[in-house]
Motif scaffolding. Sequence first.
Motif, PDB file in Angstrom:
ATOM      1  N   GLN A 150      29.244  43.155  31.367  1.00 23.44           N
ATOM      2  CA  GLN A 150      30.246  42.447  32.162  1.00 23.44           C
ATOM      3  C   GLN A 150      30.083  42.789  33.638  1.00 23.44           C
ATOM      4  O   GLN A 150      29.625  43.876  33.996  1.00 23.44           O
ATOM      5  CB  GLN A 150      31.654  42.805  31.683  1.00 23.44           C
ATOM      6  N   PHE A 151      30.496  41.843  34.510  1.00 18.26           N
ATOM      7  CA  PHE A 151      30.367  42.013  35.948  1.00 18.26           C
ATOM      8  C   PHE A 151      31.726  41.816  36.610  1.00 18.26           C
ATOM      9  O   PHE A 151      32.462  40.881  36.272  1.00 18.26           O
ATOM     10  CB  PHE A 151      29.346  41.015  36.519  1.00 18.26           C
ATOM     11  N   TYR A 152      32.031  42.714  37.547  1.00 22.39           N
ATOM     12  CA  TYR A 152      33.319  42.682  38.234  1.00 22.39           C
ATOM     13  C   TYR A 152      33.108  42.800  39.742  1.00 22.39           C
ATOM     14  O   TYR A 152      32.228  43.544  40.193  1.00 22.39           O
ATOM     15  CB  TYR A 152      34.207  43.838  37.776  1.00 22.39           C
ATOM     16  N   VAL A 153      33.920  42.058  40.499  1.00 21.85           N
ATOM     17  CA  VAL A 153      33.971  42.255  41.944  1.00 21.85           C
ATOM     18  C   VAL A 153      35.204  43.095  42.241  1.00 21.85           C
ATOM     19  O   VAL A 153      36.220  42.999  41.539  1.00 21.85           O
ATOM     20  CB  VAL A 153      34.011  40.918  42.720  1.00 21.85           C
ATOM     21  N   CYS A 154      35.121  43.920  43.272  1.00 17.65           N
ATOM     22  CA  CYS A 154      36.205  44.858  43.531  1.00 17.65           C
ATOM     23  C   CYS A 154      36.305  45.165  45.018  1.00 17.65           C
ATOM     24  O   CYS A 154      35.393  44.908  45.800  1.00 17.65           O
ATOM     25  CB  CYS A 154      35.996  46.147  42.735  1.00 17.65           C
ATOM     26  N   SER A 155      37.455  45.714  45.380  1.00 16.10           N
ATOM     27  CA  SER A 155      37.656  46.219  46.741  1.00 16.10           C
ATOM     28  C   SER A 155      38.311  47.586  46.618  1.00 16.10           C
ATOM     29  O   SER A 155      37.766  48.463  45.955  1.00 16.10           O
ATOM     30  CB  SER A 155      38.483  45.243  47.582  1.00 16.10           C
ATOM     31  N   GLU A 156      39.496  47.783  47.177  1.00 18.25           N
ATOM     32  CA  GLU A 156      40.141  49.091  47.091  1.00 18.25           C
ATOM     33  C   GLU A 156      41.585  48.991  46.607  1.00 18.25           C
ATOM     34  O   GLU A 156      42.361  49.933  46.781  1.00 18.25           O
ATOM     35  CB  GLU A 156      40.082  49.806  48.445  1.00 18.25           C
ATOM     36  N   THR A 157      41.951  47.853  46.016  1.00 26.21           N
ATOM     37  CA  THR A 157      43.274  47.708  45.450  1.00 26.21           C
ATOM     38  C   THR A 157      43.186  47.867  43.936  1.00 26.21           C
ATOM     39  O   THR A 157      42.112  48.112  43.383  1.00 26.21           O
ATOM     40  CB  THR A 157      43.885  46.332  45.778  1.00 26.21           C
ATOM     41  N   ASN A 158      44.304  47.707  43.254  1.00 26.56           N
ATOM     42  CA  ASN A 158      44.318  47.801  41.797  1.00 26.56           C
ATOM     43  C   ASN A 158      43.814  46.525  41.129  1.00 26.56           C
ATOM     44  O   ASN A 158      43.665  46.474  39.910  1.00 26.56           O
ATOM     45  CB  ASN A 158      45.737  48.097  41.300  1.00 26.56           C
ATOM     46  N   PHE A 159      43.536  45.481  41.924  1.00 23.77           N
ATOM     47  CA  PHE A 159      43.052  44.222  41.366  1.00 23.77           C
ATOM     48  C   PHE A 159      41.540  44.143  41.435  1.00 23.77           C
ATOM     49  O   PHE A 159      40.932  44.369  42.491  1.00 23.77           O
ATOM     50  CB  PHE A 159      43.635  43.027  42.133  1.00 23.77           C
ATOM     51  N   ILE A 160      40.902  43.817  40.325  1.00 22.53           N
ATOM     52  CA  ILE A 160      39.493  43.474  40.303  1.00 22.53           C
ATOM     53  C   ILE A 160      39.353  42.151  39.563  1.00 22.53           C
ATOM     54  O   ILE A 160      40.280  41.724  38.867  1.00 22.53           O
ATOM     55  CB  ILE A 160      38.627  44.568  39.648  1.00 22.53           C
ATOM     56  N   HIS A 161      38.221  41.482  39.717  1.00 24.46           N
ATOM     57  CA  HIS A 161      37.997  40.193  39.058  1.00 24.46           C
ATOM     58  C   HIS A 161      36.714  40.238  38.242  1.00 24.46           C
ATOM     59  O   HIS A 161      35.666  40.647  38.752  1.00 24.46           O
ATOM     60  CB  HIS A 161      37.876  39.055  40.078  1.00 24.46           C
ATOM     61  N   ARG A 162      36.802  39.791  37.017  1.00 22.86           N
ATOM     62  CA  ARG A 162      35.587  39.588  36.250  1.00 22.86           C
ATOM     63  C   ARG A 162      34.993  38.246  36.671  1.00 22.86           C
ATOM     64  O   ARG A 162      35.721  37.254  36.835  1.00 22.86           O
ATOM     65  CB  ARG A 162      35.878  39.584  34.749  1.00 22.86           C
ATOM     66  N   VAL A 163      33.668  38.216  36.859  1.00 27.57           N
ATOM     67  CA  VAL A 163      32.998  37.005  37.311  1.00 27.57           C
ATOM     68  C   VAL A 163      31.835  36.687  36.386  1.00 27.57           C
ATOM     69  O   VAL A 163      31.278  37.573  35.725  1.00 27.57           O
ATOM     70  CB  VAL A 163      32.495  37.129  38.770  1.00 27.57           C
ATOM     71  N   ASP A 164      31.493  35.417  36.353  1.00 31.91           N
ATOM     72  CA  ASP A 164      30.319  34.953  35.616  1.00 31.91           C
ATOM     73  C   ASP A 164      29.115  35.095  36.547  1.00 31.91           C
ATOM     74  O   ASP A 164      29.019  34.363  37.540  1.00 31.91           O
ATOM     75  CB  ASP A 164      30.512  33.508  35.194  1.00 31.91           C
ATOM     76  N   PRO A 165      28.200  36.004  36.279  1.00 30.36           N
ATOM     77  CA  PRO A 165      27.082  36.232  37.201  1.00 30.36           C
ATOM     78  C   PRO A 165      26.075  35.089  37.216  1.00 30.36           C
ATOM     79  O   PRO A 165      25.266  34.999  38.136  1.00 30.36           O
ATOM     80  CB  PRO A 165      26.444  37.521  36.666  1.00 30.36           C
ATOM     81  N   GLU A 166      26.116  34.241  36.197  1.00 30.44           N
ATOM     82  CA  GLU A 166      25.181  33.114  36.128  1.00 30.44           C
ATOM     83  C   GLU A 166      25.558  32.031  37.132  1.00 30.44           C
ATOM     84  O   GLU A 166      24.720  31.537  37.886  1.00 30.44           O
ATOM     85  CB  GLU A 166      25.184  32.535  34.706  1.00 30.44           C
ATOM     86  N   LYS A 167      26.849  31.671  37.170  1.00 36.29           N
ATOM     87  CA  LYS A 167      27.307  30.587  38.037  1.00 36.29           C
ATOM     88  C   LYS A 167      28.178  31.085  39.188  1.00 36.29           C
ATOM     89  O   LYS A 167      28.643  30.297  39.997  1.00 36.29           O
ATOM     90  CB  LYS A 167      28.081  29.560  37.215  1.00 36.29           C
ATOM     91  N   LEU A 168      28.399  32.395  39.238  1.00 32.94           N
ATOM     92  CA  LEU A 168      29.273  33.010  40.247  1.00 32.94           C
ATOM     93  C   LEU A 168      30.690  32.426  40.186  1.00 32.94           C
ATOM     94  O   LEU A 168      31.363  32.286  41.209  1.00 32.94           O
ATOM     95  CB  LEU A 168      28.688  32.854  41.659  1.00 32.94           C
ATOM     96  N   GLU A 169      31.133  32.110  38.995  1.00 33.65           N
ATOM     97  CA  GLU A 169      32.481  31.585  38.818  1.00 33.65           C
ATOM     98  C   GLU A 169      33.462  32.731  38.593  1.00 33.65           C
ATOM     99  O   GLU A 169      33.150  33.736  37.954  1.00 33.65           O
ATOM    100  CB  GLU A 169      32.537  30.631  37.626  1.00 33.65           C
ATOM    101  N   THR A 170      34.663  32.566  39.125  1.00 36.75           N
ATOM    102  CA  THR A 170      35.722  33.546  38.938  1.00 36.75           C
ATOM    103  C   THR A 170      36.311  33.379  37.548  1.00 36.75           C
ATOM    104  O   THR A 170      36.726  32.283  37.167  1.00 36.75           O
ATOM    105  CB  THR A 170      36.820  33.375  40.001  1.00 36.75           C
ATOM    106  N   MET A 171      36.378  34.455  36.786  1.00 30.96           N
ATOM    107  CA  MET A 171      36.892  34.396  35.415  1.00 30.96           C
ATOM    108  C   MET A 171      38.307  34.992  35.366  1.00 30.96           C
ATOM    109  O   MET A 171      39.270  34.320  35.697  1.00 30.96           O
ATOM    110  CB  MET A 171      35.933  35.111  34.463  1.00 30.96           C
ATOM    111  N   ASP A 172      38.413  36.259  35.007  1.00 32.98           N
ATOM    112  CA  ASP A 172      39.725  36.886  34.814  1.00 32.98           C
ATOM    113  C   ASP A 172      40.053  37.836  35.948  1.00 32.98           C
ATOM    114  O   ASP A 172      39.179  38.545  36.457  1.00 32.98           O
ATOM    115  CB  ASP A 172      39.755  37.662  33.492  1.00 32.98           C
ATOM    116  N   ARG A 173      41.331  37.885  36.313  1.00 33.39           N
ATOM    117  CA  ARG A 173      41.805  38.905  37.244  1.00 33.39           C
ATOM    118  C   ARG A 173      42.394  40.051  36.425  1.00 33.39           C
ATOM    119  O   ARG A 173      43.233  39.833  35.547  1.00 33.39           O
ATOM    120  CB  ARG A 173      42.859  38.346  38.196  1.00 33.39           C
TER     121      ARG A 173
END
Length: 542
Positions: A150-173
């Motif tokens: 699985q792939f996730y984008v993140c910063s420094e808050t409690n929220f991260i997003h799972r993303v589809d690395p194939e199409k770079l689509e946003t999946m789940d928060r």
Amino acid sequence: MAEAHATTEMMHTAEASNFAPFLRSCKKECSEPVEGKITGEIPRWLRGSLLRNGGGLLEIGTDKFNHAFDSMALMHRFRVRDGHVTYMNRFLHSNAYKRNMSANRIVVTEFGTRGFPDPCKTIFQRFMSKFIIEDFTDNDLLNIIQLGDQFYVCSETNFIHRVDPEKLETMDRVDLSKYLAINTATAHPHFDRDGTYYNMGSGFSLCGPTYNIVKTSPASDVNVNPFETASIVCSIPARYRFKPSYYHSFGMTENYLVFVEQPFFVSIRHLLWLHIKGDAYIDALEWNPKLKVYFHIINKQTGERLPVIYTTSPFLVFHHINAYEDSGHLVVDMCCYNDGEVVKGLCVAELGKIKEDPYHLAELTRCQVRRYVLPMDVSSQDLDRSQNLVKLPGSEATAHFEQDGSVFCQYEALTEAGPGHAEMPGINYAKYNGRKYRFFYALGRKVPNLETYMMKINTETKEIEIWSEEKRIPSEPVFVANPNAVEEDDGILLSSLLHEESEKKVALLILDAKTMKELGRAEFETESSVPGCLHGVFTHLL
């Protein structure tokens, strides 16, 4: 309007963008892969994708963000197969992005930019909103991490997003605070060789703030949420009840975790007041040059902290390079700043001054690579302050007892302390993270023109090899090992390469990690600007 919320008068000229790629805005996604023009040679063994993340949109309507860390997150993908390379980018569809784009203005407060206050909210409603976690930004623009498959984008808050690395689509928060008692999390987790994930996040309660070590096993199935089994290994009380330390990363060895509590604080009182008013969070940060840095050492297996108190003179660190155990010592390498002024240096107003006064920005971002050596087998019974406790052969670092029984550490410089720059470090992570190593790779900047280059540093000899090209701006180097590697630096470096003269051009640059010579590159031209990116990962899965 009396309550100004974003810098509306700042002009982003093409000339300024040439010197600061983080001032660029992508007005149209490259949502379908485009084929690159190849020069040189792409290694045939290289198959996979370089995934990158960073700010992509600095302007929304007539509003402009004030800080490079506020720009709406834009994901990039370079896919390499059989000598061919494609490129695409897409925006992260976070709640912040959707709300801002729907309103065609900045309505969500970011790190350095105040969102436009909702005119329908009363002062009481704004006060109550500080308890509603949904009001915090989820603009995850700092990094992309791989957790199992699985792939996730993140910063420094409690929220991260799972993303589809194939199409770079946003999946789940994913709201990490629903699984763990944390309100923040770093964008730089560590991974053991079995895939176990370690990270740090701060928790806030009536008892005061804590720094929490988080541990997660990789998901065995792509449909399983790995954070459901996450646990807190250790909680470290903050030195000051209302001023926890800011931190961006931490260190990990084979047996220990290393947390640096630095005198760059988040004022909770100020933060709550800013949130009630709707102001930006950057104003809640405080630098105190009179306070020491504390090193906290945690046993990964037991969660216990070492009883020895290690301190040093004040500095600010964003990025740890590596840490390892050697002959009864912990060696910790970091990119260190003398103070907290670098945060102001990344404000849009400061970046816009680069051409007129490059020395000013060079001073604000002055960064030195330092090695701290922490002796582990020590006893405070003999408080001989003249004795150097570091017994590591060849080390120039020192440590001695203070009168209070703590151990004060003096660093060894791995790079010079001039107005240059050594940041965004990378190593042969898969084989050498947490282990004794020789090489790391980083970005540097020449003075006075602030030309960005890539460098390879030998930690034993302190020799530096450089790759640079006029009017080209490389990104953080990512090491990929040769499948038949024998030595530490057998592999390549991947970097996203931007053009000063054309904002629409981007390239994937491939260097020989041993010689720092170019092997090849793939050039692309898109329909809109390609801004600078921050961090990312190479994966063989795609």
